[in-house]
Write a protein that holds these residues in place. Sequence first.
Motif, PDB file in Angstrom:
ATOM      1  N   ASN A  48      47.003  40.272  47.127  1.00 55.73           N
ATOM      2  CA  ASN A  48      45.708  40.316  46.434  1.00 55.73           C
ATOM      3  C   ASN A  48      45.799  40.965  45.060  1.00 55.73           C
ATOM      4  O   ASN A  48      44.958  40.722  44.200  1.00 55.73           O
ATOM      5  N   ALA A  49      46.817  41.770  44.843  1.00 55.16           N
ATOM      6  CA  ALA A  49      46.978  42.440  43.547  1.00 55.16           C
ATOM      7  C   ALA A  49      47.230  41.451  42.424  1.00 55.16           C
ATOM      8  O   ALA A  49      47.009  41.772  41.254  1.00 55.16           O
ATOM      9  N   GLU A  50      47.649  40.252  42.740  1.00 53.33           N
ATOM     10  CA  GLU A  50      47.967  39.270  41.712  1.00 53.33           C
ATOM     11  C   GLU A  50      46.767  38.921  40.839  1.00 53.33           C
ATOM     12  O   GLU A  50      46.930  38.523  39.694  1.00 53.33           O
ATOM     13  N   LYS A  51      45.560  39.112  41.347  1.00 56.93           N
ATOM     14  CA  LYS A  51      44.372  38.822  40.531  1.00 56.93           C
ATOM     15  C   LYS A  51      44.212  39.818  39.389  1.00 56.93           C
ATOM     16  O   LYS A  51      43.454  39.578  38.463  1.00 56.93           O
ATOM     17  N   ILE A  52      44.971  40.909  39.402  1.00 58.56           N
ATOM     18  CA  ILE A  52      44.919  41.879  38.309  1.00 58.56           C
ATOM     19  C   ILE A  52      45.424  41.258  37.008  1.00 58.56           C
ATOM     20  O   ILE A  52      45.047  41.686  35.915  1.00 58.56           O
ATOM     21  N   ILE A  53      46.237  40.215  37.127  1.00 58.00           N
ATOM     22  CA  ILE A  53      46.753  39.520  35.946  1.00 58.00           C
ATOM     23  C   ILE A  53      45.606  38.928  35.132  1.00 58.00           C
ATOM     24  O   ILE A  53      45.592  39.024  33.905  1.00 58.00           O
TER      25      ILE A  53
END
Length: 90
Positions: A48-53
């Motif tokens: 889910n951290a990938e949306k930080i991009i």
Amino acid sequence: MNVVEVSDGVYFGNMDTTLVKVTVEVSISDHRITDIRLLRHINGQGQNAEKIIDDMLIMNTTDVEIVSGATMSSKVIIAAVKDALIKGVK
């Protein structure tokens, strides 16, 4: 990290911890982050951290909020992007 100091170009960044490993490709044009490609993201439950991009692209900074529930992966992705950006500072 202040993107204004980064020269135009494409830069690669890496950050590895025991559990999370990240490699990114960051594109800069006219002092803007124009693209961040996540080339490697080895994580436990941190996908889910990938949306930080998207947040970094929209805000043109690595100074963004951590994704709740994916704290370690968020921090490692940010660190990898910072590692790439530092390579473009003269």
